[in-house]
Write an enzyme that holds these catalytic residues in place. Structure first.
Site, PDB file in Angstrom:
ATOM      1  N   ASP A   8       0.876  -1.162   0.000  1.00  0.00           N
ATOM      2  CA  ASP A   8       0.000   0.000   0.000  1.00  0.00           C
ATOM      3  C   ASP A   8       0.919   1.220   0.000  1.00  0.00           C
ATOM      4  OD1 ASP A   8      -2.426   1.498   0.263  1.00  0.00           O
ATOM      5  OD2 ASP A   8      -2.026   1.691   2.410  1.00  0.00           O
ATOM      6  N   ASP A  10      -0.019   5.030   1.068  1.00  0.00           N
ATOM      7  CA  ASP A  10      -0.186   5.959   2.179  1.00  0.00           C
ATOM      8  C   ASP A  10      -0.210   5.214   3.503  1.00  0.00           C
ATOM      9  OD1 ASP A  10      -0.404   7.943   0.221  1.00  0.00           O
ATOM     10  OD2 ASP A  10      -2.589   7.818   0.171  1.00  0.00           O
ATOM     11  N   ASP A  16       0.529   9.427   5.824  1.00  0.00           N
ATOM     12  CA  ASP A  16      -0.865   9.442   5.400  1.00  0.00           C
ATOM     13  C   ASP A  16      -1.496  10.758   5.835  1.00  0.00           C
ATOM     14  OD1 ASP A  16      -3.265   8.620   4.333  1.00  0.00           O
ATOM     15  OD2 ASP A  16      -3.489   6.870   5.629  1.00  0.00           O
ATOM     16  N   SER A  17      -2.614  11.102   5.238  1.00  0.00           N
ATOM     17  CA  SER A  17      -3.341  12.312   5.621  1.00  0.00           C
ATOM     18  C   SER A  17      -4.834  12.068   5.491  1.00  0.00           C
ATOM     19  CB  SER A  17      -2.949  13.482   4.711  1.00  0.00           C
ATOM     20  OG  SER A  17      -3.819  14.577   4.911  1.00  0.00           O
ATOM     21  N   TYR A  20      -6.107  13.585   2.311  1.00  0.00           N
ATOM     22  CA  TYR A  20      -5.503  13.091   1.071  1.00  0.00           C
ATOM     23  C   TYR A  20      -4.167  13.790   0.801  1.00  0.00           C
ATOM     24  CZ  TYR A  20     -10.146  11.187   0.268  1.00  0.00           C
ATOM     25  OH  TYR A  20     -11.336  10.522   0.413  1.00  0.00           O
ATOM     26  N   GLN A  53      -6.816   5.576  -4.569  1.00  0.00           N
ATOM     27  CA  GLN A  53      -6.619   7.023  -4.662  1.00  0.00           C
ATOM     28  C   GLN A  53      -7.926   7.683  -5.089  1.00  0.00           C
ATOM     29  OE1 GLN A  53      -3.933   8.822  -3.681  1.00  0.00           O
ATOM     30  NE2 GLN A  53      -3.103   6.895  -2.922  1.00  0.00           N
ATOM     31  N   CYS A  90      -6.374   2.502  -7.968  1.00  0.00           N
ATOM     32  CA  CYS A  90      -7.814   2.604  -8.149  1.00  0.00           C
ATOM     33  C   CYS A  90      -8.186   4.047  -7.833  1.00  0.00           C
ATOM     34  CB  CYS A  90      -8.559   1.663  -7.220  1.00  0.00           C
ATOM     35  SG  CYS A  90     -10.353   1.945  -7.283  1.00  0.00           S
ATOM     36  N   HIS A  92     -11.304   5.170  -8.288  1.00  0.00           N
ATOM     37  CA  HIS A  92     -12.755   5.197  -8.089  1.00  0.00           C
ATOM     38  C   HIS A  92     -13.106   5.620  -6.666  1.00  0.00           C
ATOM     39  CE1 HIS A  92     -12.228   2.078 -11.311  1.00  0.00           C
ATOM     40  NE2 HIS A  92     -13.110   2.891 -11.872  1.00  0.00           N
ATOM     41  N   CYS A 100     -11.584  -3.086  -8.365  1.00  0.00           N
ATOM     42  CA  CYS A 100     -10.173  -2.804  -8.127  1.00  0.00           C
ATOM     43  C   CYS A 100      -9.925  -2.078  -6.799  1.00  0.00           C
ATOM     44  CB  CYS A 100      -9.556  -2.023  -9.285  1.00  0.00           C
ATOM     45  SG  CYS A 100     -10.319  -0.434  -9.687  1.00  0.00           S
ATOM     46  N   ASP A 127      -1.493  -0.988   5.884  1.00  0.00           N
ATOM     47  CA  ASP A 127      -1.754  -0.422   7.212  1.00  0.00           C
ATOM     48  C   ASP A 127      -3.242  -0.290   7.498  1.00  0.00           C
ATOM     49  OD1 ASP A 127      -2.165   1.670   5.353  1.00  0.00           O
ATOM     50  OD2 ASP A 127      -1.846   3.142   6.935  1.00  0.00           O
TER      51      ASP A 127
END
Length: 178
Positions: A8, A10, A16-17, A20, A53, A90, A92, A100, A127
């Site tokens: 993965d 983020d 990570d946020s 985003y 994403q 992905c 979506h 996906c 994570d």
């Protein structure tokens, strides 16, 4: 036997946020993650990224910006002596119901097909519980990282008997003992 590891993005490779990662300037590697990627390559792993994403699908940033973020990531990984063989995304939103978006196995199945391994031969490092489920949904192995503060996800991973490591460097140590 081919060794394919799917990471993965983020919370595994970079900070990570909840808002985003919306630009290359916001993409910051986690301590030790770039070195861990190089170590994975040195252990003989082909390393790829599988990342949800949905910020693209939500209109928070463009596909072009996502490509710029990934170009920065690839550059920094190379500078640290590592190599990412591919990035599977992905874009979506969850409501699209695509195959996906993790926890669906589509990204992992694409990686397995592209690198000519059976899904059971790959390892997913993530994570979040959706990463673990994506691995389970295609028969892959999984490693859960505590690098993000997701207590419920940690509990669920432990309940499923998934190995848990503090960060990507610790996961590399775990894999090197295998």
């Amino acid at each position: 036997m081919a060794k394919l590891i799917v990471l993965d993005r983020d919370g595994v490779i970079n900070e990570d946020s909840p808002n985003y990662i919306r630009s290359p300037a916001e993409w910051t590697p986690l301590p030790g993650s770039l070195e861990a990627l190089a170590q994975l390559n040195n252990l003989g792993y082909t390393v790829v990224v599988a990342t949800n994403q949905s910020g693209v699908g939500r209109g928070y940033f463009s596909l072009e910006t996502l490509e710029e973020i990934h170009a920065k990531m690839m550059h920094l990984v190379r500078d640290a002596g590592g190599d990412l063989a591919a990035i599977f995304c992905c874009t979506h939103v969850p409501e699209d119901g695509c195959g996906c978006r993790k926890p669906q196995p589509g990204l992992l199945l694409r990686a397995a097909k592209q690198f000519k391994v059976s899904p059971g031969e790959l390892t997913m490092v993530g994570d979040s519980f959706r990463d673990i489920l994506a691995a389970r949904n295609c028969g892959a192995q999984a490693i859960f990282l505590r690098s993000s503060d997701k207590g419920r996800d940690l509990f669920l991973a432990e309940e499923m008997g998934v190995p848990v490591c503090d960060n990507l460097l610790a996961a590399v140590t775990y894999l090197s003992m295998d």
